[in-house]
Design a protein around this motif. Structure first.
Motif, mmCIF file in Angstrom:
data_model
loop_
_atom_site.group_PDB
_atom_site.id
_atom_site.type_symbol
_atom_site.label_atom_id
_atom_site.label_comp_id
_atom_site.label_asym_id
_atom_site.label_seq_id
_atom_site.Cartn_x
_atom_site.Cartn_y
_atom_site.Cartn_z
ATOM 1 N N TYR A 48 25.766 24.855 -59.727
ATOM 2 C CA TYR A 48 24.990 25.280 -58.560
ATOM 3 C C TYR A 48 24.660 26.773 -58.627
ATOM 4 C CZ TYR A 48 25.770 20.769 -56.232
ATOM 5 O OH TYR A 48 25.779 19.434 -55.896
ATOM 6 N N ARG A 72 20.795 21.443 -62.766
ATOM 7 C CA ARG A 72 20.852 20.079 -62.221
ATOM 8 C C ARG A 72 21.953 19.258 -62.887
ATOM 9 N NH1 ARG A 72 15.163 21.122 -61.500
ATOM 10 N NH2 ARG A 72 14.616 20.627 -59.358
ATOM 11 N N GLY A 73 22.546 19.792 -63.946
ATOM 12 C CA GLY A 73 23.624 19.110 -64.633
ATOM 13 C C GLY A 73 24.386 20.105 -65.487
ATOM 14 N N VAL A 91 26.236 15.993 -62.368
ATOM 15 C CA VAL A 91 24.795 16.106 -62.114
ATOM 16 C C VAL A 91 24.536 16.094 -60.615
ATOM 17 C CG1 VAL A 91 24.135 14.978 -64.296
ATOM 18 C CG2 VAL A 91 24.279 13.634 -62.210
ATOM 19 N N ASP A 92 23.446 16.723 -60.250
ATOM 20 C CA ASP A 92 22.880 16.652 -58.908
ATOM 21 C C ASP A 92 21.399 16.934 -59.092
ATOM 22 O OD1 ASP A 92 22.144 16.732 -56.271
ATOM 23 O OD2 ASP A 92 23.800 18.026 -55.637
ATOM 24 N N VAL A 93 20.657 15.882 -59.366
ATOM 25 C CA VAL A 93 19.266 16.024 -59.790
ATOM 26 C C VAL A 93 18.365 16.542 -58.678
ATOM 27 C CG1 VAL A 93 17.260 14.755 -60.685
ATOM 28 C CG2 VAL A 93 19.538 14.289 -61.588
ATOM 29 N N GLY A 94 18.577 16.121 -57.442
ATOM 30 C CA GLY A 94 17.628 16.456 -56.378
ATOM 31 C C GLY A 94 18.005 17.590 -55.455
ATOM 32 N N TRP A 95 19.110 18.265 -55.701
ATOM 33 C CA TRP A 95 19.600 19.256 -54.734
ATOM 34 C C TRP A 95 18.655 20.429 -54.512
ATOM 35 C CZ3 TRP A 95 21.027 24.424 -55.309
ATOM 36 C CH2 TRP A 95 21.080 24.912 -56.614
ATOM 37 N N LYS A 96 17.813 20.736 -55.472
ATOM 38 C CA LYS A 96 16.910 21.879 -55.295
ATOM 39 C C LYS A 96 15.775 21.556 -54.322
ATOM 40 C CE LYS A 96 17.785 23.908 -59.824
ATOM 41 N NZ LYS A 96 17.180 24.380 -61.078
ATOM 42 N N ARG A 152 22.239 17.936 -51.151
ATOM 43 C CA ARG A 152 23.069 17.763 -52.340
ATOM 44 C C ARG A 152 23.546 16.317 -52.452
ATOM 45 N NH1 ARG A 152 26.747 23.241 -53.117
ATOM 46 N NH2 ARG A 152 24.959 24.583 -53.547
ATOM 47 N N GLU A 209 16.935 11.090 -63.051
ATOM 48 C CA GLU A 209 18.393 10.933 -63.137
ATOM 49 C C GLU A 209 18.799 10.451 -64.524
ATOM 50 O OE1 GLU A 209 20.801 9.895 -59.215
ATOM 51 O OE2 GLU A 209 19.291 8.381 -59.712
ATOM 52 N N CYS A 250 18.456 13.398 -67.013
ATOM 53 C CA CYS A 250 19.503 14.400 -66.843
ATOM 54 C C CYS A 250 20.844 13.877 -67.383
ATOM 55 C CB CYS A 250 19.618 14.770 -65.369
ATOM 56 S SG CYS A 250 20.775 16.113 -65.039
#
Length: 165
Positions: free
Chosen positions: A39, A44-45, A60-65, A69, A129, A132
């Protein structure tokens, strides 16, 4: 948890195949460090070897941006199935800052893994996803995006990285 330095290519540890996480490994602390570092980067990973932890773990957290989260940690992940349909996509890597490359990967995958508490999961991942997760899984196998390129594209990426790095 802590924000740790991210290893940069061509650090030899980024070429190593990681060992499985053992039942007595303190994987929860590693996962916390991976999320904090990812972060902060911001990425994203992030995989264990990118912070010098040579174990089969990534986050991973592909969509947090672009939204809330949705963090997922993968311990000892295994590819179960992959799409026969291959798609090109642009990828960046926190270990190779300033460089984006076009990599061809399966459009979807089915992955099995454990979480920090040792519970087993299996799920299909699609599109961003899937890309990533495959990128981070490559890190566990000592592979970076540059290794997916043909010789001419690799030479250009290496030259660009020498300038950017």
């Amino acid at each position: 948890m802590a924000v740790l330095p991210i290893l940069r290519w061509p650090d030899d540890r980024l070429r190593m195949v990681c060992e499985p996480v053992a039942a007595d490994d303190d994987v929860a602390a590693v996962i916390g460090d991976l999320f904090d570092t990812m972060y902060a980067a911001p990425g994203r990973g992030l995989a264990g070897p990118q912070i010098g932890v040579m174990k089969r773990v990534f986050v991973v957290d592909v969509g947090w941006k672009d939204g809330p989260r949705s963090p997922v940690a993968f311990v000892n992940p295994r590819l179960i199935e992959t799409s026969e349909t291959l798609v090109e996509g642009t990828e960046a890597c926190l270990s190779i800052p300033g460089i984006s490359t076009v990599v061809t990967r399966p459009d979807w995958i089915v992955l099995a893994w454990s979480d920090a508490e040792g519970r087993h999961h299996s799920r299909r991942f699609d599109a961003a996803e899937a890309r990533c997760i495959q990128h981070e899984l490559d890190h566990l196998n000592g592979i970076v995006t540059l290794q997916h390129l043909d010789p001419a594209a690799r030479a250009k990426a290496d030259a660009d990285y020498a300038v950017a790095g």
